[in-house]
Motif scaffolding. Structure first.
Motif, short mmCIF file in Angstrom:
data_model
loop_
_atom_site.label_atom_id
_atom_site.label_comp_id
_atom_site.label_asym_id
_atom_site.label_seq_id
_atom_site.Cartn_x
_atom_site.Cartn_y
_atom_site.Cartn_z
N SER A 182 -5.62 -3.14 0.68
CA SER A 182 -6.90 -2.95 1.36
C SER A 182 -7.35 -1.50 1.18
N ASN A 195 -8.81 -6.08 -1.08
CA ASN A 195 -9.73 -6.19 0.04
C ASN A 195 -10.46 -4.86 0.19
N ALA A 228 -2.34 -0.12 2.08
CA ALA A 228 -3.73 0.18 2.39
C ALA A 228 -4.00 1.64 2.05
#
Length: 297
Positions: free
Chosen positions: A101, A130, A146
């Protein structure tokens, strides 16, 4: 001899319900019925002697035991998937999956060439990307990694810095011609500034400057406020709406093409860090470790 792991189907049902947000959506994903999944989760809770899900008429939530079990279960299933791909694949060729992400700034301007290189180097690794300005819950939402912006709070995650991204003020040539070029910080009060509302706090992100060796945090005041997508401030500035502060790596190309010009260059010198984060107690697959190495190299 009894089978030791004959309940794995119930674990898969539990993961599907959490990932899809309801028994109904989980049932669609697994091509079964909600009642079958409900019984599977109930059996799993009985086996563990702990409640995993908090069920209400409006939503499902994880208990603390459910969060811990979900994390370990996902890790175990991920290891099984990696083992299957490696056995099926060619000897010595990495396989697997990485869920990543990233914020819109990094997802659009920094990550694409890195992912292109990763795909060429590891063609059998599946990357699920994402792009969002929301700080995802790595454990609850099943992300391996992330990329986060700013100075990170002590969240228990491992953080490895990627870069300190330089900031600067820009406006379009048309805006400068129409409104004039500010000469000092106090002149910005007479200009249309384009501030951004930070998703985590709902407050305006301060513009940061360095003036004569002194760091200054300055709150812009304007009739237009942008939220959710920070790239919106650059798009509006490019159209002559006002002045914005952005990262050099985002506006560099627009400046080279004459679409934007720098404002108050004497106040440059501040930056914000980008880091890749991951859970320290979660077993990282070889593919996730390869992605971390690529991002930090």
């Amino acid at each position: 001899m009894s089978r030791k792991f004959d309940y794995l189907g119930d674990v898969e049902a539990f993961i599907a319900v959490v990932e899809h947000g309801s028994f109904t959506a989980g049932a669609v994903a697994l091509s079964t019925t909600p009642s079958v999944l409900s019984r599977a989760v109930a059996r799993l809770e009985t086996r563990l002697g702990r409640q995993l899900l908090q069920r209400t008429t409006r939503r499902l939530g994880l208990t603390e035991a459910g969060r811990l079990y979900l994390e370990q279960a996902r890790s175990a299933f991920s290891l099984l998937e990696d083992a299957e791909r490696e056995v099926q694949g060619q000897e010595g060729e990495m396989a697997g999956r990485v869920r990543l992400s990233v914020p819109t700034t990094y997802g659009h301007y920094r990550l694409p060439p890195l992912l292109a290189r990763f795909a060429r180097q590891y063609p059998r690794v599946q990357v699920e990307l994402n792009i969002t300005n929301r700080n995802v819950d790595l454990v609850a939402e099943g992300f391996d990694l992330a990329i986060r912006l700013g100075h990170l709070p002590d969240s228990g995650l491992v953080a490895r810095k990627l870069e300190d991204a330089a900031l600067l003020l820009v406006a379009s040539p048309e805006y400068v011609q129409r409104m004039g070029l500010p000469q000092a910080l106090e002149d910005l009060r007479r200009h249309l500034c384009l501030p951004f509302l930070m998703p985590r706090t709902g407050r305006l992100a301060p513009w940061v400057f360095r003036d004569g060796g002194k760091d200054i945090d300055w709150l812009p005041d304007a009739p237009i406020e942008i939220s959710d997508d920070v790239l919106g401030v650059v798009s509006l500035a490019e159209q002559g709406v006002g002045i914005c502060q952005s990262y050099e790596f985002i506006v560099r190309d627009r400046m080279e093409r004459g679409r934007l010009v720098e404002v108050l260059p004497q106040l440059r010198g501040r930056s914000r860090p980008f880091s890749v984060v991951y859970a320290p107690h979660r077993s990282q697959s070889a593919a996730a470790r390869a992605m971390i190495d690529l991002l930090t190299s």
